[in-house]
Design a protein around this motif. Structure first.
Motif, PDB file in Angstrom:
ATOM      1  N   THR A 322       0.850  -1.185   0.000  1.00  0.00           N
ATOM      2  CA  THR A 322       0.000   0.000   0.000  1.00  0.00           C
ATOM      3  C   THR A 322       0.887   1.236   0.000  1.00  0.00           C
ATOM      4  OG1 THR A 322      -0.074   0.003   2.427  1.00  0.00           O
ATOM      5  CG2 THR A 322      -1.868  -1.126   1.265  1.00  0.00           C
ATOM      6  N   GLY A 323       0.296   2.374  -0.294  1.00  0.00           N
ATOM      7  CA  GLY A 323       1.012   3.642  -0.177  1.00  0.00           C
ATOM      8  C   GLY A 323       2.301   3.674  -0.970  1.00  0.00           C
ATOM      9  N   SER A 324       3.380   4.050  -0.295  1.00  0.00           N
ATOM     10  CA  SER A 324       4.670   4.212  -0.964  1.00  0.00           C
ATOM     11  C   SER A 324       5.200   2.890  -1.503  1.00  0.00           C
ATOM     12  CB  SER A 324       5.691   4.821   0.007  1.00  0.00           C
ATOM     13  OG  SER A 324       5.887   3.973   1.129  1.00  0.00           O
ATOM     14  N   GLY A 325       4.848   1.784  -0.852  1.00  0.00           N
ATOM     15  CA  GLY A 325       5.336   0.480  -1.311  1.00  0.00           C
ATOM     16  C   GLY A 325       4.866   0.162  -2.715  1.00  0.00           C
ATOM     17  N   VAL A 327       3.809   2.287  -4.951  1.00  0.00           N
ATOM     18  CA  VAL A 327       4.360   3.282  -5.873  1.00  0.00           C
ATOM     19  C   VAL A 327       5.779   2.892  -6.275  1.00  0.00           C
ATOM     20  CG1 VAL A 327       5.086   5.680  -6.136  1.00  0.00           C
ATOM     21  CG2 VAL A 327       2.904   5.150  -5.039  1.00  0.00           C
ATOM     22  N   VAL A 328       6.565   2.432  -5.308  1.00  0.00           N
ATOM     23  CA  VAL A 328       7.931   1.977  -5.615  1.00  0.00           C
ATOM     24  C   VAL A 328       7.897   0.796  -6.571  1.00  0.00           C
ATOM     25  CG1 VAL A 328      10.011   0.907  -4.639  1.00  0.00           C
ATOM     26  CG2 VAL A 328       8.934   2.842  -3.473  1.00  0.00           C
ATOM     27  N   ILE A 331       7.363   2.129  -9.969  1.00  0.00           N
ATOM     28  CA  ILE A 331       8.570   2.760 -10.510  1.00  0.00           C
ATOM     29  C   ILE A 331       9.541   1.703 -11.028  1.00  0.00           C
ATOM     30  CG2 ILE A 331      10.622   4.088  -9.888  1.00  0.00           C
ATOM     31  CD1 ILE A 331       8.854   5.638  -7.912  1.00  0.00           C
ATOM     32  N   GLY A 445       5.091   4.704 -11.550  1.00  0.00           N
ATOM     33  CA  GLY A 445       4.784   5.145 -10.192  1.00  0.00           C
ATOM     34  C   GLY A 445       3.486   5.926 -10.119  1.00  0.00           C
ATOM     35  N   ALA A 449       0.055   5.182  -8.043  1.00  0.00           N
ATOM     36  CA  ALA A 449      -0.469   6.185  -7.110  1.00  0.00           C
ATOM     37  C   ALA A 449      -1.912   6.569  -7.447  1.00  0.00           C
ATOM     38  CB  ALA A 449       0.422   7.424  -7.129  1.00  0.00           C
TER      39      ALA A 449
END
Length: 514
Positions: A322-325, A327-328, A331, A445, A449
């Motif tokens: 979730t979240g930043s994970g 998105v990474v 990417i 990414g 998001a």
């Protein structure tokens, strides 16, 4: 000199034909005769045996196993990746000339087996094994182990992709027409009471047929890995082992294991010395029987449970992001899609996306796997679109040939054909690759998001109607395209006087899987 060449790439479309044209052009420029056989998705038109007999040497620009390799027996051979032929065809041809000269042969009759010349990095020079070579000798004999494993794996992936594309797009269209409850339709319902005037029934047909196509994904992958390793004896154990992998829930990992296990078991049996009376039935009875029993049995009672546990852990880990994970993850996958513009790294990311899609395509909801597929397609569209925008925005920085390639790249990018950026990378890889990786990584990414989803494994703009939150999806692609173009212009030096840009005919080639 006279050369015969074979080109093939994992998808059998874009790189295959671009490499062929590049080698032919390099041959004309250098005063050599190069006749190319393209072993692509549409099949192959075999080179005339008389042309092979008159040739001085052979060039295999192939990421897959060359079919009917025995035809080239005795010819001094240079083997390189298909991407090498696209990027540096003159260098490949010069290395092939060196291979022939070092063999002390002006023709096939005098070639020396095992001769090695100075060749481009990663290439293999020597002579083609005789037609009587054992199965598996076709698997890049003399090549590095890593190269051979990659070729075997890419062979399975190349045969799997048409099933993924057909099944995925049909399932996506069925949801578009009939809604998410279309997954409740059963084949028996359509057989008993199909109404040709009902849109829901037609959606049901698409769903059932698409699901059937997806059902072959893992068996086809395993079967053709087995084929690449052991030729025809490896097909049956690979297919059956792959089907058992699906049955026990081992999924994609089980298919990989089944393909290699079945292939090597069949290869080992094929190399056994047996009495002449038994030799005739070995490939049609003994090898399929024993290799299939060993492979399927091992998947069922020994390997299935741990592989299923590993697949479940990977799936749970993916769904927990979730979240930043997440998105990474987008990417990283986006950068992989652009790293080699349709090569093995691109195919690893694309295969990860499509196999994940296969596990959730028949389920409703907003699964992470659907977001992964969306990120990979968007990131694969960005490189050609970004390079095209760069040629339009700063025309003075690019040669006339590059500007023409930019026009073709618009269409290629719009239809998710990442190879449209190859002509730019071929002439200036250190300037192009960083730019496209930056743009594609950003696009991947952003898609994650934004929470975009996609049920179709290919299509580009054609399947935008199947994308969740498509306006944001389009925004992610436009941002990545702009960043790619800005980076490409910033890294671009003076335009070369006589650029050796790759063949612009990529526009007519196309690709599958980015």
């Amino acid at each position: 000199m006279r050369f015969v060449a074979v080109t093939s790439c994992p998808t059998g479309i874009a790189h295959t034909y671009m490499a062929a044209e590049a080698l032919e052009q390099a041959g004309r420029s250098a005063g050599h005769e190069v006749v190319v056989e393209t072993q692509g998705a549409a099949g192959a038109a075999p080179v005339d045996p008389a042309v092979i007999a008159a040739a001085d040497g052979a060039i295999f620009a192939a990421d897959l196993e060359v079919r009917d390799k025995g035809r080239f027996a005795g010819l001094p051979l240079l083997q390189v990746s298909v991407k090498k032929a696209v990027a540096d065809a003159p260098g490949v041809l010069a290395a092939a000339v060196a291979t022939v000269e070092s063999s002390g042969s002006a023709g096939p009759a005098g070639s020396a087996a095992g001769s090695v010349a100075q060749a481009p990095a990663g290439s293999v020079a020597g002579s083609v094994a005789g037609s009587g070579a054992a199965p598996g000798a076709r698997a890049g004999a003399g090549a590095r182990v890593g190269t051979r494993v990659r070729q075997w794996l890419m062979t399975g992936v190349s045969y799997m992709i048409p099933f993924v594309a057909a099944g995925g797009i049909m399932i996506a269209l069925s949801y578009l027409i009939g809604g998410f409850r279309i997954s409740e339709v059963r084949a028996e319902d359509l057989i008993d009471a199909f109404d040709p005037l009902s849109a829901r029934d037609w959606a049901g047909v698409l769903f059932v047929v698409g699901s059937a196509s997806f059902g072959f994904l893992v068996p086809v992958l395993a079967g053709f890995i087995g084929f690449a390793v052991a030729d025809r004896p490896g097909i049956a154990p690979g297919f059956v082992g792959g089907a058992v992998a699906v049955t026990v829930g081992a999924g994609f990992l089980g298919g990989l294991v089944a393909g290699f296990l079945g292939g090597f078991t069949a290869l080992g049996l094929a190399r056994l010395r047996v009495p002449t009376a038994v030799r005739g039935v070995m490939p049609v009875v003994v090898i399929p029987l024993i290799a299939t029993s060993v492979t399927a049995g091992a998947l069922l009672v020994v390997l299935g449970r741990p592989l299923k546990a590993l697949m479940d852990a990977l799936t749970a880990g993916l769904n927990s992001l979730t979240g930043s994970g997440i998105v990474v993850l987008g990417i990283v996958l986006g950068a992989m899609m652009a790293a080699d513009l349709g090569g093995p790294i691109n195919k690893v990311a694309y295969t990860f996306a499509t196999t994940g899609l296969a596990t959730v395509a028949t389920a409703s909801g907003d699964a992470v796997e659907l977001r992964v597929m969306a990120a990979c397609m968007a990131a694969g569209m960005t490189p050609p679109l970004g390079m095209a925008l760069a040629t339009f925005a700063r025309r003075s920085r690019f040669s006339e040939a590059e500007r023409e390639n930019g026009k073709a790249a618009v269409l290629l990018g719009a239809f998710f054909i990442t190879e449209g950026a190859i002509p730019f990378a071929a002439t200036a890889p250190l300037r192009t690759i960083p730019a496209v990786v930056l743009g594609s990584g950003l696009t991947g990414g952003l898609v994650m998001a934004f929470g975009n989803t996609l049920r179709a494994p290919h299509g580009g703009v054609v399947v935008f109607g199947l994308v969740g939150h498509w306006p944001l999806y389009l925004l992610a692609i436009l941002v990545g395209t702009a960043v790619t173009a800005a980076a490409a212009v910033a890294l671009k030096g003076r335009p070369p006087v006589d650029p050796a840009v790759g063949p612009a005919s990529a526009a007519a080639a196309g690709s599958t899987g980015g």
